[in-house]
Design a protein around this motif. Structure first.
Motif, PDB file in Angstrom:
ATOM      1  N   HIS C 243       0.829  -1.205   0.000  1.00 19.62           N
ATOM      2  CA  HIS C 243       0.000   0.000   0.000  1.00 19.62           C
ATOM      3  C   HIS C 243       0.864   1.256   0.000  1.00 19.62           C
ATOM      4  CE1 HIS C 243      -3.522  -2.471   1.880  1.00 19.62           C
ATOM      5  NE2 HIS C 243      -3.113  -2.907   0.703  1.00 19.62           N
ATOM      6  N   GLN C 244       2.010   1.166   0.674  1.00 22.00           N
ATOM      7  CA  GLN C 244       2.883   2.343   0.717  1.00 22.00           C
ATOM      8  C   GLN C 244       3.309   2.739  -0.695  1.00 22.00           C
ATOM      9  OE1 GLN C 244       6.377   2.272   3.368  1.00 22.00           O
ATOM     10  NE2 GLN C 244       7.398   3.622   1.920  1.00 22.00           N
ATOM     11  N   LEU C 245       3.650   1.745  -1.526  1.00 21.61           N
ATOM     12  CA  LEU C 245       4.071   2.080  -2.885  1.00 21.61           C
ATOM     13  C   LEU C 245       2.939   2.728  -3.672  1.00 21.61           C
ATOM     14  CD1 LEU C 245       6.697   0.337  -2.319  1.00 21.61           C
ATOM     15  CD2 LEU C 245       6.707   0.109  -4.808  1.00 21.61           C
ATOM     16  N   LEU C 246       1.714   2.199  -3.480  1.00 21.84           N
ATOM     17  CA  LEU C 246       0.578   2.798  -4.187  1.00 21.84           C
ATOM     18  C   LEU C 246       0.365   4.242  -3.743  1.00 21.84           C
ATOM     19  CD1 LEU C 246      -1.962  -0.165  -4.233  1.00 21.84           C
ATOM     20  CD2 LEU C 246      -0.548   0.719  -6.101  1.00 21.84           C
ATOM     21  N   TRP C 247       0.370   4.449  -2.421  1.00 26.96           N
ATOM     22  CA  TRP C 247       0.210   5.808  -1.902  1.00 26.96           C
ATOM     23  C   TRP C 247       1.282   6.732  -2.468  1.00 26.96           C
ATOM     24  CZ3 TRP C 247      -3.622   8.291   0.243  1.00 26.96           C
ATOM     25  CH2 TRP C 247      -4.560   7.607   1.045  1.00 26.96           C
ATOM     26  N   SER C 248       2.521   6.253  -2.494  1.00 29.90           N
ATOM     27  CA  SER C 248       3.607   7.127  -2.952  1.00 29.90           C
ATOM     28  C   SER C 248       3.399   7.511  -4.415  1.00 29.90           C
ATOM     29  CB  SER C 248       4.968   6.465  -2.744  1.00 29.90           C
ATOM     30  OG  SER C 248       5.164   5.422  -3.672  1.00 29.90           O
ATOM     31  N   ALA C 249       2.906   6.555  -5.216  1.00 25.91           N
ATOM     32  CA  ALA C 249       2.649   6.877  -6.626  1.00 25.91           C
ATOM     33  C   ALA C 249       1.541   7.925  -6.733  1.00 25.91           C
ATOM     34  CB  ALA C 249       2.277   5.613  -7.389  1.00 25.91           C
ATOM     35  N   VAL C 250       0.491   7.757  -5.922  1.00 24.60           N
ATOM     36  CA  VAL C 250      -0.610   8.732  -5.952  1.00 24.60           C
ATOM     37  C   VAL C 250      -0.094  10.118  -5.562  1.00 24.60           C
ATOM     38  CG1 VAL C 250      -2.755   9.416  -4.809  1.00 24.60           C
ATOM     39  CG2 VAL C 250      -2.411   7.035  -5.510  1.00 24.60           C
ATOM     40  N   PHE C 251       0.685  10.178  -4.479  1.00 22.00           N
ATOM     41  CA  PHE C 251       1.217  11.476  -4.039  1.00 22.00           C
ATOM     42  C   PHE C 251       2.108  12.095  -5.116  1.00 22.00           C
ATOM     43  CE2 PHE C 251       0.843  10.135   0.665  1.00 22.00           C
ATOM     44  CZ  PHE C 251      -0.439  10.645   0.714  1.00 22.00           C
ATOM     45  N   ALA C 252       2.886  11.244  -5.788  1.00 23.02           N
ATOM     46  CA  ALA C 252       3.784  11.750  -6.824  1.00 23.02           C
ATOM     47  C   ALA C 252       2.968  12.365  -7.969  1.00 23.02           C
ATOM     48  CB  ALA C 252       4.675  10.617  -7.343  1.00 23.02           C
ATOM     49  N   VAL C 253       1.902  11.646  -8.388  1.00 21.65           N
ATOM     50  CA  VAL C 253       1.079  12.154  -9.492  1.00 21.65           C
ATOM     51  C   VAL C 253       0.407  13.461  -9.084  1.00 21.65           C
ATOM     52  CG1 VAL C 253      -0.968  11.700 -10.887  1.00 21.65           C
ATOM     53  CG2 VAL C 253       0.706   9.886 -10.502  1.00 21.65           C
ATOM     54  N   VAL C 254      -0.130  13.494  -7.861  1.00 23.76           N
ATOM     55  CA  VAL C 254      -0.806  14.715  -7.400  1.00 23.76           C
ATOM     56  C   VAL C 254       0.182  15.885  -7.379  1.00 23.76           C
ATOM     57  CG1 VAL C 254      -1.914  15.823  -5.421  1.00 23.76           C
ATOM     58  CG2 VAL C 254      -2.568  13.494  -6.091  1.00 23.76           C
ATOM     59  N   SER C 255       1.393  15.651  -6.856  1.00 22.88           N
ATOM     60  CA  SER C 255       2.391  16.725  -6.817  1.00 22.88           C
ATOM     61  C   SER C 255       2.681  17.232  -8.215  1.00 22.88           C
ATOM     62  CB  SER C 255       3.706  16.231  -6.211  1.00 22.88           C
ATOM     63  OG  SER C 255       3.515  15.649  -4.971  1.00 22.88           O
ATOM     64  N   ALA C 256       2.846  16.296  -9.163  1.00 21.03           N
ATOM     65  CA  ALA C 256       3.231  16.686 -10.520  1.00 21.03           C
ATOM     66  C   ALA C 256       2.122  17.498 -11.182  1.00 21.03           C
ATOM     67  CB  ALA C 256       3.559  15.447 -11.350  1.00 21.03           C
ATOM     68  N   VAL C 257       0.888  16.983 -11.126  1.00 23.43           N
ATOM     69  CA  VAL C 257      -0.217  17.652 -11.813  1.00 23.43           C
ATOM     70  C   VAL C 257      -0.520  19.003 -11.164  1.00 23.43           C
ATOM     71  CG1 VAL C 257      -2.670  17.522 -12.375  1.00 23.43           C
ATOM     72  CG2 VAL C 257      -1.218  15.499 -12.612  1.00 23.43           C
ATOM     73  N   ALA C 258      -0.677  18.971  -9.838  1.00 25.56           N
ATOM     74  CA  ALA C 258      -1.035  20.208  -9.151  1.00 25.56           C
ATOM     75  C   ALA C 258       0.120  21.207  -9.205  1.00 25.56           C
ATOM     76  CB  ALA C 258      -1.421  19.909  -7.710  1.00 25.56           C
ATOM     77  N   GLY C 259       1.353  20.711  -9.071  1.00 24.06           N
ATOM     78  CA  GLY C 259       2.518  21.587  -9.104  1.00 24.06           C
ATOM     79  C   GLY C 259       2.647  22.275 -10.451  1.00 24.06           C
ATOM     80  N   TYR C 260       2.486  21.487 -11.517  1.00 25.53           N
ATOM     81  CA  TYR C 260       2.608  22.090 -12.845  1.00 25.53           C
ATOM     82  C   TYR C 260       1.502  23.121 -13.061  1.00 25.53           C
ATOM     83  CZ  TYR C 260       2.879  22.896 -17.765  1.00 25.53           C
ATOM     84  OH  TYR C 260       2.984  23.528 -18.967  1.00 25.53           O
ATOM     85  N   THR C 261       0.280  22.744 -12.692  1.00 25.83           N
ATOM     86  CA  THR C 261      -0.847  23.647 -12.898  1.00 25.83           C
ATOM     87  C   THR C 261      -0.649  24.952 -12.144  1.00 25.83           C
ATOM     88  OG1 THR C 261      -2.191  21.653 -12.957  1.00 25.83           O
ATOM     89  CG2 THR C 261      -3.363  23.743 -12.828  1.00 25.83           C
ATOM     90  N   LEU C 262      -0.262  24.836 -10.877  1.00 28.15           N
ATOM     91  CA  LEU C 262      -0.060  26.037 -10.064  1.00 28.15           C
ATOM     92  C   LEU C 262       1.036  26.922 -10.646  1.00 28.15           C
ATOM     93  CD1 LEU C 262      -0.187  25.194  -6.258  1.00 28.15           C
ATOM     94  CD2 LEU C 262      -1.560  26.841  -7.540  1.00 28.15           C
ATOM     95  N   ALA C 263       2.110  26.274 -11.119  1.00 26.01           N
ATOM     96  CA  ALA C 263       3.236  27.053 -11.642  1.00 26.01           C
ATOM     97  C   ALA C 263       2.843  27.776 -12.924  1.00 26.01           C
ATOM     98  CB  ALA C 263       4.434  26.141 -11.890  1.00 26.01           C
ATOM     99  N   ALA C 264       2.062  27.086 -13.759  1.00 23.38           N
ATOM    100  CA  ALA C 264       1.733  27.662 -15.060  1.00 23.38           C
ATOM    101  C   ALA C 264       0.632  28.710 -14.946  1.00 23.38           C
ATOM    102  CB  ALA C 264       1.325  26.552 -16.027  1.00 23.38           C
TER     103      ALA C 264
END
Lengths: 267, 401, 305
Positions: C243-264
């Motif tokens: 489950h930890q690996l799944l959570w980490s993947a979810v957090f990574a995707v959220v960071s990438a999508v939200a981070g890019y959106t916020l920056a742009a």
């Protein structure tokens, strides 16, 4: 098997490595410049329970770890039924001292027991219902079935020790090696562990345990291996577990009264 | 030119920077020692990366208030504030959550640095003329430094060094034996805080010279290097301070004298040169002497085991043992002992029996404690005592082959 | 925002961000559990000297030599650090600090010494990358996803990063059991015949490959952040490694999508004209997620719950 005292040098040993489930020859392990184990020979008797005893820092755990290849020895070899340990790992189950484990690791008790099945599962073999049943059964044998879903770090020391014994049971080995299985565990756990070990012995398996409580040696074990850097003695408890030999191993660190008690219990 | 620089003949600014760097190097070497002995060397990496958002915020605030965004004292104050915040985060994560300290360090350094980069891009969109120079904090830059800035750096480096020297005793005690320090009434928590304060000061003062990415080298490389040369804490402190000062002095001077020699990297590489030399050649802990010692030791073990096996007529399983015995002329190709080998084997076995005897005799307990399989019995017993032991054993037995 | 704008300008950087984040977060789980989190830090610092050496050898800023240079530097750093730890008997943190700062310094010095004025090669680029520039000029809208001609113009970083992600995921799936056992209980792993030394080295090399493939697109900061922050946050959400690996993947995707959106688009919402660094923003967001997990995660404390 006759008792062999290191002090009685001069008679060539018969090479009985081929029959022994664990034979160690000329093992020397050193931390830095001081050998912790020096030129030790050990021949474990098949189907017996053997205690490795000796004072603190005598090299008991070191000997076991070097035999298993966890530590690299300076010199020496270890064989299982005459073949190098590295090729015979499927025959061996090892229960480490609890200190070597990452207790914060994200894993449940039942997962730890399942790890015992990994060698036979291989890299990608599927974990089937039979494997889960087997793990659950091993957990039940040590009386831990109610804790299957707990994180491993949440158990008490004794409970953790039982889980590791269950993992060893799941390995279906012929030779069980345990490093201080009774260190820091409660009385109920000690009883549970010893009864499991005796049932293994009665099923024809070989058990070797590093042990530190001299008062229970005679009650728990068949054979004893006494070490203090060198091998002091090796043989059935009745012959090798004597006050004279213990005096040699422990020196003045053993009170006379203690020795008498041991002498009486071993006698 | 290089000689001029080393002799401080290259003008007022270069001289100030060189002296400032040397003072800073000393302070870093001494302060870093305590960090290293506490096994927290990389905490400094989190601290240094965490300065970036502070520098940027300070610039933005100063610029928005209408002042000069590049005021060094303002920027360094911002750096210190955000570095302190980063340090608090590392401590909070590693004590209040299950995260280990290394993960906490990595998380803080990357997140703070990431935030700093976001702020750098914000600054780029601001009044463009004023943003120049903040990148200099990444890699350090001493070229074209204002005289007032050079004075500030040299002065604060001197103050930091004085503080380190003042605090060296409690710091030594706390890093060597925190429990004893507590027992003597020292507040170890506060000492730790002081240590981190010093590290923070070194980092902030060094930002302009070495840059925030490489400043940790000043704190880590000198103590690690010094450790090769001595086993004593007080000596590590002194050697590390000297090495740090010397590296920084040489580095800053070289950089002033030669074109395209940026100060920060040169200082780091000079220090690394000392490190490499020490790793290879230091007596005791150095590589060369360790290899020689290990080979000698292994040889002794194998020879001793081989002799005992010969004496007891046991087969020798290990090729290395056999090879060493043959090279000594103590055994033949098939593992049979030569005359010389038999004599030595008999002596080895005799010694071993003597050891066994004294180990089971409480009268010899102190001597017997020296047993490790290799030690010659003559080094722990007098000839008279050996004679006494031999009487207890009886006459020597002939060796069977 | 319409597809006509989103697909050419934002889709590709966002997808690359996702691939980078997950490819780093997956091995990061094991690095964090093995207390080797800072290996990611060390690797990302030595990428700069790697690409500088590759540039000096080939004389051009081309992709493959640089990737090999960076990967080579990472391997050298890992091996040298291990050698210093073992041979010099120095604790790993200090050994890392010595080696990666020295290599980084050598990289900066080489860069200063060589004539790179004609090419685009600088420290800032290696540190923060330029995710925003990876646009898909041939795209006109969602329909371009099915247009072979437009797909041919896709930035090469996207397929490269996707392949890296697949490789990393395949490695972890294949060696899942040995990795799990040897991370949990190294002594036991050795007794069942797992060669823990080579396995640990392989893990670090896989992490280095992910870092090297990623730095070109996004720079080395978000590499370090993704190695550590999503796995660390995930650890506080669950007590099971799967489950930890799944959570980490979810957090990574959220960071990438939200981070890019916020920056742009964040600055636009605030009425500012330009965007800010996407790499920095993704790292910042992963830190915010970690902070939230550290404050509210159900398994944030040792031993408890």
């Amino acid at each position: 098997m006759s008792i062999s005292l290191a002090a009685e040098h001069g008679k060539p040993l018969v090479d009985d490595r081929a029959q022994s489930p664990l034979a160690i020859r000329g093992m020397t392990v050193s931390y830095g410049q001081k050998p912790a184990v020096f030129s030790v020979d050990m021949t474990v008797r098949a189907g017996a329970m053997t205690a490795i005893i000796g004072p603190n820092g005598a090299g008991k755990s070191t000997l076991l770890k070097a035999a298993l290849g966890i530590l690299t020895p300076l010199a020496g070899t270890a064989t299982v039924l005459g073949k190098p340990v590295a090729t015979q790992r499927h025959r061996i189950a090892y229960v480490p001292q609890r200190a070597s484990v990452d207790w914060d690791f994200p894993t449940r008790v039942i997962d730890v027991v399942l790890m015992g099945l990994y060698p036979q599962l291989g890299l990608l073999g599927r974990i089937r219902a039979t494997h889960r049943a087997k793990a659950a059964e091993c957990l039940a044998r040590v009386g831990m079935e109610d804790f299957a879903q707990r994180q491993i770090g949440q158990l008490s020391g004794g409970q953790q020790q039982r889980v590791f014994l269950a993992r060893a049971l799941a390995q279906d080995a012929e030779l069980y090696l345990l490093d201080e299985p009774f260190a820091g565990v409660d009385a109920a756990t000690e009883k549970a562990i010893i009864s499991v070990l005796k049932s293994l012995r009665d099923a024809g398996k070989t058990v070797v345990a590093v042990h530190h409580d001299l008062s229970t040696v005679a009650e728990y074990f068949d054979d004893v291996f006494i070490i203090n850097t060198r091998r002091i003695a090796e043989g059935p408890v009745a012959e090798a577990f004597t006050p004279r030999i213990l005096q040699e191993a422990y020196g003045g660190r053993l009170a006379t009264a203690q020795m008498d008690a041991i002498g009486a219990s071993a006698g | 030119m290089i000689l001029d620089a080393l002799l401080l003949q290259l003008g007022y600014n270069a001289t100030l920077v060189t002296i400032g760097a040397a003072l800073l190097g000393m302070a870093a070497g001494v302060g870093g020692t305590f960090l290293f002995l506490r096994k927290r060397a990389l905490v400094s990496d989190a601290i240094s990366h965490a300065t970036l958002p502070g520098v940027c915020v300070a610039f933005i605030v100063m610029a928005m208030l209408g002042g000069d965004g590049r005021n060094l004292i303002g920027l360094l104050s911002g750096a210190a504030a955000s570095a302190a915040l980063g340090l608090l985060c590392v401590n909070w994560l590693s004590t209040r959550t299950r995260l280990a300290e290394d993960a906490a360090i990595g998380a803080v350094l990357s997140v703070f640095f990431g935030l700093g980069v976001v702020l750098l891009t914000v600054i780029q969109t601001m009044n463009a003329g004023r943003q120049a120079g903040l990148e200099g904090f990444l890699l350090g830059s001493t070229a074209g430094m204002l005289r007032s800035d050079a004075l500030i750096i040299a002065g604060s480096a001197a103050i930091t060094l004085a503080l380190v020297v003042l605090l060296r005793r409690p710091l030594t005690l706390a890093s060597f034996d925190p429990e004893f320090a507590t027992a003597t009434g020292q507040n170890v928590g506060r000492t730790d805080l002081a240590m981190m304060g010093l590290v923070l000061a070194v980092t902030v003062v060094g930002l302009k010279i070495v840059g925030l990415i490489m400043i940790v080298a000043l704190l880590i490389i000198p103590p690690v290097t010094a450790r090769f040369w001595t086993e004593r804490t007080d000596h590590v402190v002194v050697i590390s301070g000297a090495l740090g000062g010397l590296s920084a002095y040489i580095g800053a001077a070289l950089s002033a004298a030669l074109p395209h020699f940026p100060t920060g990297p040169i200082i780091v590489l000079v220090g690394f040169g000392f490190f490499t030399l020490s790793l290879l050649a230091a007596p005791g802990r150095g590589l060369a002497s360790a290899v020689i010692r290990h080979r000698r030791f292994q040889r002794r073990v194998h020879l001793r085991q081989g002799l005992l096996a010969l004496a007891q007529g046991q087969p020798i399983y290990e090729p290395l043992t056999l090879r060493l015995l043959r090279r000594e002329g103590w055994a033949l190709l098939d593992g049979v002992a030569t005359d010389d080998g038999r004599a030595r084997a008999a002596k080895a076995l005799r010694d071993e029996t003597r050891w066994q005897t004294i180990r089971s005799d409480p009268d010899f307990e102190a001597a017997a404690a020296h047993y490790d399989g290799l030690r010659a019995i003559e080094t722990v017993l007098t000839p008279d005592q050996i004679e006494e032991v031999d009487r207890m054993i009886g006459a020597p037995r002939p060796v069977q082959t | 925002m319409s597809g006509a704008e989103f697909v050419p300008l934002s889709l590709v950087p966002m997808l690359i961000g996702i691939c980078v984040a997950v490819a780093c977060a997956l091995p990061g789980n094991f690095l964090v559990l093995r207390k080797q989190a800072l290996i990611g830090d060390a690797i990302s610092h030595v990428i700069l000297p790697g690409i500088v050496v590759a540039f000096l050898l080939t004389g051009a800023v081309t992709t493959w030599p640089m990737l090999f240079g960076a990967a080579g530097a990472a391997v050298v750093a890992v091996v040298v650090i291990e050698a210093v730890v073992r041979l010099g008997r120095i604790e790993p943190g200090a050994a890392m600090g010595v080696i990666f700062t020295a290599m980084f310094a050598a990289g900066v010095l080489l860069l200063e010494q060589s004539d790179t004025s004609s090419v685009h090669l600088d420290v800032e680029h290696a540190l923060y990358g330029n995710l925003e520039s990876l646009i898909w000029l041939d795209a006109v809208g969602w329909s371009s996803l099915f247009d072979r001609q437009a797909l041919a113009g896709l930035p090469v970083e996207l397929p490269r990063m996707a392949a890296t992600l697949l490789f990393v995921a395949a490695f972890i799936a294949l060696f899942w059991r040995p990795l799990k056992i040897s991370t949990f209980d190294e002594g036991f792993a050795r007794t069942v015949g797992i060669r823990t030394g080579p396995l640990g080295f392989a893990l670090v090399i896989v992490a280095a490959i992910a870092a090297v493939a990623a730095f070109d697109a996004v720079g080395s900061i978000i590499v370090i952040a993704m190695f550590i922050c999503p796995p660390a946050a995930a650890r506080m959400m669950t007590n099971r490694l799967e489950h930890q690996l799944l959570w980490s993947a979810v957090f990574a995707v959220v960071s990438a999508v939200a981070g890019y959106t916020l920056a742009a688009f964040g600055p636009l919402w605030l009425g500012l004209s330009a965007s800010v660094s996407a790499a920095g923003m993704i790292a910042t967001l992963s830190g915010i997620i970690l902070a939230l997990a550290a404050m509210f995660g159900p398994h944030r404390r040792r031993g408890a719950g």
